[in-house]
Scaffold this motif. Structure first.
Motif, PDB file in Angstrom:
ATOM      1  N   SER A 106       2.721  -3.576   1.965  1.00  0.00           N
ATOM      2  CA  SER A 106       3.473  -3.314   0.734  1.00  0.00           C
ATOM      3  C   SER A 106       4.385  -2.103   0.877  1.00  0.00           C
ATOM      4  CB  SER A 106       2.515  -3.102  -0.440  1.00  0.00           C
ATOM      5  OG  SER A 106       1.735  -1.937  -0.253  1.00  0.00           O
ATOM      6  N   LEU A 107       5.417  -2.098   0.050  1.00  0.00           N
ATOM      7  CA  LEU A 107       6.298  -0.944  -0.137  1.00  0.00           C
ATOM      8  C   LEU A 107       6.554  -0.800  -1.635  1.00  0.00           C
ATOM      9  CD1 LEU A 107       9.128  -1.077   2.598  1.00  0.00           C
ATOM     10  CD2 LEU A 107       7.183   0.486   2.486  1.00  0.00           C
ATOM     11  N   SER A 108       6.707   0.448  -2.090  1.00  0.00           N
ATOM     12  CA  SER A 108       6.959   0.687  -3.512  1.00  0.00           C
ATOM     13  C   SER A 108       7.932   1.839  -3.679  1.00  0.00           C
ATOM     14  CB  SER A 108       5.651   1.025  -4.234  1.00  0.00           C
ATOM     15  OG  SER A 108       5.895   1.441  -5.566  1.00  0.00           O
ATOM     16  N   ASN A 109       8.787   1.720  -4.672  1.00  0.00           N
ATOM     17  CA  ASN A 109       9.686   2.832  -5.007  1.00  0.00           C
ATOM     18  C   ASN A 109       9.543   3.221  -6.474  1.00  0.00           C
ATOM     19  OD1 ASN A 109      11.018   0.902  -6.474  1.00  0.00           O
ATOM     20  ND2 ASN A 109      12.917   0.970  -5.308  1.00  0.00           N
ATOM     21  N   PHE A 110       8.430   2.877  -7.078  1.00  0.00           N
ATOM     22  CA  PHE A 110       8.211   3.194  -8.489  1.00  0.00           C
ATOM     23  C   PHE A 110       8.222   4.704  -8.685  1.00  0.00           C
ATOM     24  CE2 PHE A 110       5.872   3.885 -12.396  1.00  0.00           C
ATOM     25  CZ  PHE A 110       6.329   2.864 -13.211  1.00  0.00           C
ATOM     26  N   GLY A 111       8.877   5.162  -9.728  1.00  0.00           N
ATOM     27  CA  GLY A 111       8.915   6.591  -9.969  1.00  0.00           C
ATOM     28  C   GLY A 111       9.602   6.944 -11.270  1.00  0.00           C
ATOM     29  N   CYS A 112       9.803   8.243 -11.466  1.00  0.00           N
ATOM     30  CA  CYS A 112      10.408   8.774 -12.687  1.00  0.00           C
ATOM     31  C   CYS A 112      11.919   8.744 -12.575  1.00  0.00           C
ATOM     32  CB  CYS A 112       9.935  10.215 -12.898  1.00  0.00           C
ATOM     33  SG  CYS A 112      10.687  11.049 -14.302  1.00  0.00           S
ATOM     34  N   PHE A 113      12.583   8.383 -13.667  1.00  0.00           N
ATOM     35  CA  PHE A 113      14.041   8.374 -13.676  1.00  0.00           C
ATOM     36  C   PHE A 113      14.621   9.776 -13.865  1.00  0.00           C
ATOM     37  CE2 PHE A 113      13.044   3.963 -14.968  1.00  0.00           C
ATOM     38  CZ  PHE A 113      13.552   3.360 -13.834  1.00  0.00           C
ATOM     39  N   CYS A 114      13.747  10.776 -13.811  1.00  0.00           N
ATOM     40  CA  CYS A 114      14.190  12.165 -13.787  1.00  0.00           C
ATOM     41  C   CYS A 114      14.388  12.638 -12.349  1.00  0.00           C
ATOM     42  CB  CYS A 114      13.162  13.058 -14.481  1.00  0.00           C
ATOM     43  SG  CYS A 114      11.526  13.013 -13.703  1.00  0.00           S
ATOM     44  N   ALA A 115      14.004  11.821 -11.376  1.00  0.00           N
ATOM     45  CA  ALA A 115      14.004  12.233  -9.971  1.00  0.00           C
ATOM     46  C   ALA A 115      15.239  11.717  -9.238  1.00  0.00           C
ATOM     47  CB  ALA A 115      12.739  11.732  -9.277  1.00  0.00           C
ATOM     48  N   LYS A 167      15.503  11.915  -6.062  1.00  0.00           N
ATOM     49  CA  LYS A 167      15.031  11.451  -4.758  1.00  0.00           C
ATOM     50  C   LYS A 167      13.625  10.874  -4.912  1.00  0.00           C
ATOM     51  CE  LYS A 167      12.969  15.800  -3.156  1.00  0.00           C
ATOM     52  NZ  LYS A 167      12.785  16.375  -4.483  1.00  0.00           N
ATOM     53  N   LYS A 168      13.235  10.038  -3.965  1.00  0.00           N
ATOM     54  CA  LYS A 168      11.929   9.393  -4.026  1.00  0.00           C
ATOM     55  C   LYS A 168      11.396   9.176  -2.618  1.00  0.00           C
ATOM     56  CE  LYS A 168       8.378   6.844  -5.128  1.00  0.00           C
ATOM     57  NZ  LYS A 168       7.162   7.457  -5.681  1.00  0.00           N
ATOM     58  N   ARG A 169      10.163   9.537  -2.394  1.00  0.00           N
ATOM     59  CA  ARG A 169       9.498   9.266  -1.117  1.00  0.00           C
ATOM     60  C   ARG A 169       8.871   7.888  -1.146  1.00  0.00           C
ATOM     61  NH1 ARG A 169       4.625  12.881   1.594  1.00  0.00           N
ATOM     62  NH2 ARG A 169       4.156  11.480   3.340  1.00  0.00           N
ATOM     63  N   VAL A 170       9.153   7.107  -0.119  1.00  0.00           N
ATOM     64  CA  VAL A 170       8.560   5.779   0.021  1.00  0.00           C
ATOM     65  C   VAL A 170       7.673   5.806   1.262  1.00  0.00           C
ATOM     66  CG1 VAL A 170       9.000   3.327   0.437  1.00  0.00           C
ATOM     67  CG2 VAL A 170      10.478   4.615  -1.115  1.00  0.00           C
ATOM     68  N   ILE A 218       7.525  17.308   6.580  1.00  0.00           N
ATOM     69  CA  ILE A 218       8.615  17.867   5.785  1.00  0.00           C
ATOM     70  C   ILE A 218       8.638  17.249   4.394  1.00  0.00           C
ATOM     71  CG2 ILE A 218      11.126  18.069   5.581  1.00  0.00           C
ATOM     72  CD1 ILE A 218      11.292  18.295   8.568  1.00  0.00           C
ATOM     73  N   LEU A 219       8.435  15.943   4.331  1.00  0.00           N
ATOM     74  CA  LEU A 219       8.438  15.274   3.027  1.00  0.00           C
ATOM     75  C   LEU A 219       7.343  15.814   2.116  1.00  0.00           C
ATOM     76  CD1 LEU A 219       9.181  11.575   4.038  1.00  0.00           C
ATOM     77  CD2 LEU A 219      10.578  13.016   2.556  1.00  0.00           C
ATOM     78  N   SER A 220       6.190  16.136   2.681  1.00  0.00           N
ATOM     79  CA  SER A 220       5.097  16.665   1.876  1.00  0.00           C
ATOM     80  C   SER A 220       5.435  18.034   1.310  1.00  0.00           C
ATOM     81  CB  SER A 220       3.823  16.759   2.720  1.00  0.00           C
ATOM     82  OG  SER A 220       3.383  15.468   3.090  1.00  0.00           O
ATOM     83  N   TYR A 254      10.066   7.290   4.319  1.00  0.00           N
ATOM     84  CA  TYR A 254      11.459   7.206   3.903  1.00  0.00           C
ATOM     85  C   TYR A 254      11.702   8.103   2.695  1.00  0.00           C
ATOM     86  CZ  TYR A 254      11.794   3.091   6.903  1.00  0.00           C
ATOM     87  OH  TYR A 254      11.790   2.254   7.981  1.00  0.00           O
ATOM     88  N   LEU A 255      12.902   8.649   2.652  1.00  0.00           N
ATOM     89  CA  LEU A 255      13.345   9.395   1.481  1.00  0.00           C
ATOM     90  C   LEU A 255      14.550   8.675   0.902  1.00  0.00           C
ATOM     91  CD1 LEU A 255      12.996  12.034  -0.235  1.00  0.00           C
ATOM     92  CD2 LEU A 255      14.836  12.997   1.174  1.00  0.00           C
ATOM     93  N   VAL A 256      14.395   8.173  -0.313  1.00  0.00           N
ATOM     94  CA  VAL A 256      15.496   7.512  -1.009  1.00  0.00           C
ATOM     95  C   VAL A 256      16.222   8.554  -1.835  1.00  0.00           C
ATOM     96  CG1 VAL A 256      16.160   5.738  -2.674  1.00  0.00           C
ATOM     97  CG2 VAL A 256      14.246   5.330  -1.116  1.00  0.00           C
ATOM     98  N   TYR A 257      17.525   8.606  -1.690  1.00  0.00           N
ATOM     99  CA  TYR A 257      18.364   9.554  -2.436  1.00  0.00           C
ATOM    100  C   TYR A 257      19.249   8.767  -3.393  1.00  0.00           C
ATOM    101  CZ  TYR A 257      21.928  13.162  -3.318  1.00  0.00           C
ATOM    102  OH  TYR A 257      22.790  14.056  -3.898  1.00  0.00           O
ATOM    103  N   TYR A 258      19.087   9.004  -4.688  1.00  0.00           N
ATOM    104  CA  TYR A 258      19.863   8.308  -5.707  1.00  0.00           C
ATOM    105  C   TYR A 258      21.139   9.097  -6.002  1.00  0.00           C
ATOM    106  CZ  TYR A 258      15.569   5.649  -6.186  1.00  0.00           C
ATOM    107  OH  TYR A 258      14.479   4.852  -5.915  1.00  0.00           O
ATOM    108  N   GLY A 259      22.006   9.170  -5.005  1.00  0.00           N
ATOM    109  CA  GLY A 259      23.235   9.941  -5.120  1.00  0.00           C
ATOM    110  C   GLY A 259      24.203   9.402  -6.152  1.00  0.00           C
TER     111      GLY A 259
END
Length: 343
Positions: A64-73, A75-78, A160-162, A182-187
């Motif tokens: 599995s993979l997930s990108n669930f998170g807060c819309f205040c963020a 960036k997101k770690r996957v 580094i992600l931690s 992975y680090l997702v960046y919502y640029g």
């Protein structure tokens, strides 16, 4: 099937609430046995994203993979399980990434570099007279036109992600030092604020040496044919609005070789003010005692925009009449110079 990236951007533009689950049966790894892909997408008011689980039809192993998170963020770690990276599971890995992640980029753009470096070089001094947060992004001038931020993901070491995402330090299973996530960046959120009509930097101030540009969540300085990022709103570094479709950069003032930024934290009525040395990039967040104003009977909403933040006689002022918080810029600039010498 639509990529989750587009669903997330849709939520940032619109206040929607929806859930959707899709099931696909297909022989993804070409072993002659059909596999099962189940994806659940949830778009709420403040949180959203999705998770995809792929079951190997032959071994019944699940990935599995997930990108669930807060819309205040921004960036997101996957997280990526080591088992999923094995050669025999590459087809499963490819399909899950296609569903969950935006485009891949081998290196971060300058706005994300600001976030990464500031995450690793920020402090929250408890006894400082003026600052409750300081940061040193270690950004240098770039001899080119500034690149517009976009949405993508990069690969980074888990160590580094931690450090970058404190809330997730203790949430994952122990990982070896050489593992990567992975680090997702919502640029795209730099230009997805309500009322935004164009995807471009907005000029806000200029003097003989610098021109200052902003986005909904960032500030850039230009000098001749070069530029550098001075600030990006990131909830893990300096807080953020509850939703990134609400612009956080409210006011930007160019004061000699310094930039002063008022950051909104909607729907919270309180706000932050930062002062940044353009050349060193080192910045500090002012320690604002809003309780002082309340004790004096002053509600933030009762203040005019000028009373909430103004600069007079080389002093930042918050309040009205004699009930005013004052921050002397000469002393604050001196404190930033001390920080620069220490770095």
């Amino acid at each position: 099937m639509k990529n989750l990236h587009f669903l997330l951007l849709l939520l940032l533009a619109l206040s929607l609430s929806a859930q959707h689950t899709s099931i696909t049966t297909e022989d993804f790894n070409s072993d002659g046995i059909k596999d099962l892909l189940k994806c659940s997408y949830e778009i709420g008011s403040n949180f959203g994203g999705g998770e995809c689980e792929l079951t190997d039809g032959k071994t019944k192993s699940k990935f599995s993979l997930s990108n669930f998170g807060c819309f205040c963020a921004i960036k997101k770690r996957v997280g990526v399980a080591a088992e999923l990276r094995k050669k025999e599971n590459e087809y499963f890995f490819y399909r899950l990434k296609k569903e969950i992640l935006p485009k891949f980029r081998p290196t971060p753009d300058q706005s994300l570099i600001w976030i990464i470096n500031s995450s690793l070089h920020s402090q929250e001094p408890s006894e400082h007279r003026y600052f409750d947060l300081t940061f040193n992004p270690k950004i240098v001038w770039r001899q080119e036109e500034p690149e517009l931020p976009s949405t993508y993901y990069i690969e980074m070491g888990v160590q580094i992600l931690s450090k970058m995402i404190p809330a997730e330090r203790n949430s994952a299973a122990p990982r070896s030092r050489d593992q990567k996530d992975y680090l997702v960046y919502y640029g795209d959120t730099h230009f997805a604020a309500e009322g935004s009509k164009t995807k471009d930097f907005i000029p806000v101030a200029k003097n003989d040496a610098y021109e200052i540009l902003k986005t909904a969540h960032g500030v850039i300085a230009k000098k001749a044919n070069s530029y550098k990022w001075l600030f990006v709103t990131d909830k893990d570094i300096n807080a953020s609005p509850q939703k990134l479709r609400w612009a956080s950069i409210e006011d930007v003032v160019l004061h000699d070789s310094y930039v002063i930024i008022k950051q909104g934290l909607a729907p919270d009525n309180e706000y932050h003010i930062y002062i940044i040395d353009i050349e060193s990039g080192i910045g500090g967040r002012l320690k604002i005692n809003f309780d002082f104003l309340l004790e004096k009977g002053i509600e933030i909403l009762d203040l005019t925009p000028k009373e909430r933040f103004s600069i007079e006689n080389n002093t930042i002022r918050i309040g009205r009449k004699r009930k005013i918080l004052k921050f002397p810029l000469t002393e604050i600039k001196h404190e930033l110079a001390i920080l620069a010498k220490g770095n």
